[in-house]
Design an enzyme around this catalytic site. Structure first.
Site, PDB file in Angstrom:
ATOM      1  N   ASP A 252      76.114  35.054  74.250  1.00  0.00           N
ATOM      2  CA  ASP A 252      76.644  36.620  74.721  1.00  0.00           C
ATOM      3  C   ASP A 252      76.358  37.326  75.740  1.00  0.00           C
ATOM      4  O   ASP A 252      75.760  36.616  77.080  1.00  0.00           O
ATOM      5  CB  ASP A 252      76.320  37.211  74.212  1.00  0.00           C
ATOM      6  CG  ASP A 252      76.782  37.688  72.577  1.00  0.00           C
ATOM      7  OD1 ASP A 252      76.398  36.495  72.092  1.00  0.00           O
ATOM      8  OD2 ASP A 252      75.596  37.536  71.644  1.00  0.00           O
ATOM      9  N   GLY A 272      81.018  32.256  76.235  1.00  0.00           N
ATOM     10  CA  GLY A 272      81.325  31.551  75.250  1.00  0.00           C
ATOM     11  C   GLY A 272      81.195  32.229  73.766  1.00  0.00           C
ATOM     12  O   GLY A 272      81.262  31.625  72.689  1.00  0.00           O
ATOM     13  N   ASP A 273      81.372  33.662  73.677  1.00  0.00           N
ATOM     14  CA  ASP A 273      80.742  34.613  72.782  1.00  0.00           C
ATOM     15  C   ASP A 273      80.828  35.730  72.889  1.00  0.00           C
ATOM     16  O   ASP A 273      82.093  35.891  73.555  1.00  0.00           O
ATOM     17  CB  ASP A 273      79.812  34.689  71.753  1.00  0.00           C
ATOM     18  CG  ASP A 273      78.943  34.125  70.689  1.00  0.00           C
ATOM     19  OD1 ASP A 273      79.329  35.550  69.827  1.00  0.00           O
ATOM     20  OD2 ASP A 273      79.135  33.646  69.603  1.00  0.00           O
ATOM     21  N   ASP A 274      80.539  36.988  72.023  1.00  0.00           N
ATOM     22  CA  ASP A 274      80.763  38.485  72.571  1.00  0.00           C
ATOM     23  C   ASP A 274      80.702  38.407  73.944  1.00  0.00           C
ATOM     24  O   ASP A 274      79.736  38.260  74.315  1.00  0.00           O
ATOM     25  CB  ASP A 274      80.389  39.660  71.445  1.00  0.00           C
ATOM     26  CG  ASP A 274      80.688  39.067  70.392  1.00  0.00           C
ATOM     27  OD1 ASP A 274      82.423  38.995  70.003  1.00  0.00           O
ATOM     28  OD2 ASP A 274      79.438  39.229  69.357  1.00  0.00           O
ATOM     29  N   SER A 305      86.813  36.762  75.698  1.00  0.00           N
ATOM     30  CA  SER A 305      86.524  35.502  74.736  1.00  0.00           C
ATOM     31  C   SER A 305      86.930  35.071  73.851  1.00  0.00           C
ATOM     32  O   SER A 305      87.777  35.788  73.333  1.00  0.00           O
ATOM     33  CB  SER A 305      85.221  36.582  73.539  1.00  0.00           C
ATOM     34  OG  SER A 305      84.798  35.890  72.800  1.00  0.00           O
TER      35      SER A 305
END
Length: 482
Positions: A252, A272-274, A305
């Site tokens: 995140d 790689g996420d939020d 994202s």
């Protein structure tokens, strides 16, 4: 060596970022934000009081260079002791206004270290702090009290590369220098289940006040990138946050967690996420800890994202989340644009959330509210702890290349109440039915929006006079295949 020199002023936003960001900003999305520039310096006045938008210190009476404490900066030498000695020296200057630690160009390899109050960490252009990859050099810390036994594993968790607790007046800034967690080895070991403890963030500040992060790049964190925890008056401005969009799990960008009075503005985040996830504790542990996240302003961002969402609330929101404004944000090439996620057992609330002037460009799903995000710290959660979702508005939502513009998945136990849509026009790529999906939602549409809303919502004209009142708030029309 100490000098009584004023700290240099922050450089302009566009000049502080590298070529890729400038190209993206100007050629793809920059025009969306031009009208907003007259309020960028307004700080936190939107909430009716002074806050983190003000200048924190302006200058420090004492400045040091990391080389004065034995730092080498060749990317090979371990400079941990140099950082520790420098920060120890600054810690003795708090009553005299604190000190600034300058990190000149070079690659400064270090194990995790702790900041001190009344400190500025200043990274010059081409300065890069590198995290040592050997996890044995990363200290273990107790689990976060609002998360129970641990986020990924029970028991202790790894600390962050740059850490701070119970601090006041801390600034991390520079001429777009970088803090690089070198997270690749962590991601591989996580996927191979070779780690026995929860991974650590890149930067974590806990139980602290008056924190500013500006004009730097944060990249390749082992876990969440910047995690302010139970803090007040936090500003993140002109920051680039990067991680691979695939293969970098849980990286995140910014996770305000049980924080109050937060401004996040003028940032580029691709992770790689939020990109941003607002949190406030996990199930029964977050309920007992009882610290909400509130008074949060997010504006003038470009985010991506591919795995999760551009701006999320939850799913760990058991202490409550309220009074959040997300405005002038472009989400591009993403799985989801904005999302609220929760579940039975969370308790807490998400209320008074305003989304305004959002642009979606190539997003699989535009707006998501999900109430069955069933991930729990253990099975002892209260199955009667139903979160409250209410008073959520979407105004000025535009974009193109969106497969499903809206998916609001309430439930009988967790209905979504008082949702408002106004001035929405999103170009879609999937023209069959279910393009606007709703279940157990009550709210209204003001004026004409595209695509057409689901039957669960009341329809009002531009003067907010009722046109058609829904009798179908509980209609289920969710299709996750789309």
């Amino acid at each position: 060596m100490a000098e009584s020199l004023p700290v240099g002023g922050f450089p302009a936003f566009l000049s502080s970022h590298k070529t890729l960001f400038i190209v993206l900003w100007i050629s793809a999305f920059g025009s969306v934000f031009l009208w907003q520039r007259d309020i960028v310096g307004a700080g936190f006045s939107v909430f009716g009081k002074a806050g983190p938008g003000r200048s924190m210190s302006g200058s420090r009476p004492f400045e040091f260079n990391i080389t004065d404490f034995g730092g080498v900066g060749d990317g090979v030498t371990d400079d941990t002791a140099a950082f520790e000695r420098a920060i120890s020296a600054i810690s003795k200057l708090g009553k005299r206004g604190g000190g600034q630690l300058n990190v000149p160009p070079g690659k400064w390899l270090t194990a995790p270290f702790n900041l001190t109050s009344h400190m500025t960490l200043f990274l010059a252009e081409d300065a890069e702090i590198l995290g040592i990859q050997d996890e044995k050099r990363w200290p273990l810390m107790p689990p976060l009290p609002s998360y129970g036994y641990g986020r990924e594993h029970r028991g202790p968790r790894y600390g962050s590369l740059i850490h701070g607790q119970n601090l006041e007046d801390v600034v991390i800034t520079g001429h777009n220098g970088s803090i690089n967690g070198q997270g690749q080895s962590w991601w591989i070991k996580y996927r191979q289940k070779l780690l026995n403890h929860t991974r650590g963030p890149l930067v974590q500040i806990m139980w602290s006040n008056d924190i500013v992060i500006s004009n730097i790049t944060l990249r390749d964190s082992p876990f969440w990138t910047f995690h302010p925890y139970d803090c007040k008056n936090v500003t993140v401005r002109n920051v680039t946050i990067l991680a691979p969009v695939f293969g970098a799990p849980n990286t995140d960008g910014i996770d305000p967690d049980s924080c109050e009075d937060v401004v996040i503005e003028d940032c580029y985040i691709s992770v790689g996420d939020d990109a941003i996830a607002i949190k406030s504790g996990w199930d029964q542990y977050g309920i007992v800890y009882g610290r909400p996240s509130r008074n949060i302003l997010i504006r003038n961002l470009i985010v991506r994202s591919m795995v999760s969402a551009g701006v999320s609330i939850g799913s760990e929101m058991s202490g409550g989340v309220s009074n959040v404004t997300v405005e002038n944000v472009t989400v591009w090439s993403s799985r989801r644009a904005v999302r609220i996620k929760t579940a039975v057992g969370r308790g807490g609330y998400v209320r008074h959330i305003t989304y305004r002037n959002l642009t979606f460009d190539d997003a699989q799903v535009g707006i998501v509210i999900k109430t069955d995000y069933n991930e729990h710290p253990d099975m002892d959660f209260d199955k009667n702890a139903f979160p409250i979702l209410e008073n959520i508005s979407f105004t000025g939502i535009h974009g193109q290349g969106v497969r499903v513009p809206v998916r609001i998945h309430g439930s009988e136990e967790i209905p979504v109440r008082n949702v408002t849509f106004r001035d929405m026009n999103v170009g879609i790529t999937y023209k069959k039915k279910h393009i606007f999906q709703c279940a157990f939602v009550q709210g209204r549409v003001i004026g004409t929006i595209f695509p057409a809303p689901c039957e669960n919502l009341d329809i009002y004209d531009e003067e907010e006079r009722p046109v058609k009142l829904s009798t179908a708030q509980n209609v289920t029309d969710i299709d996750y295949r789309v």
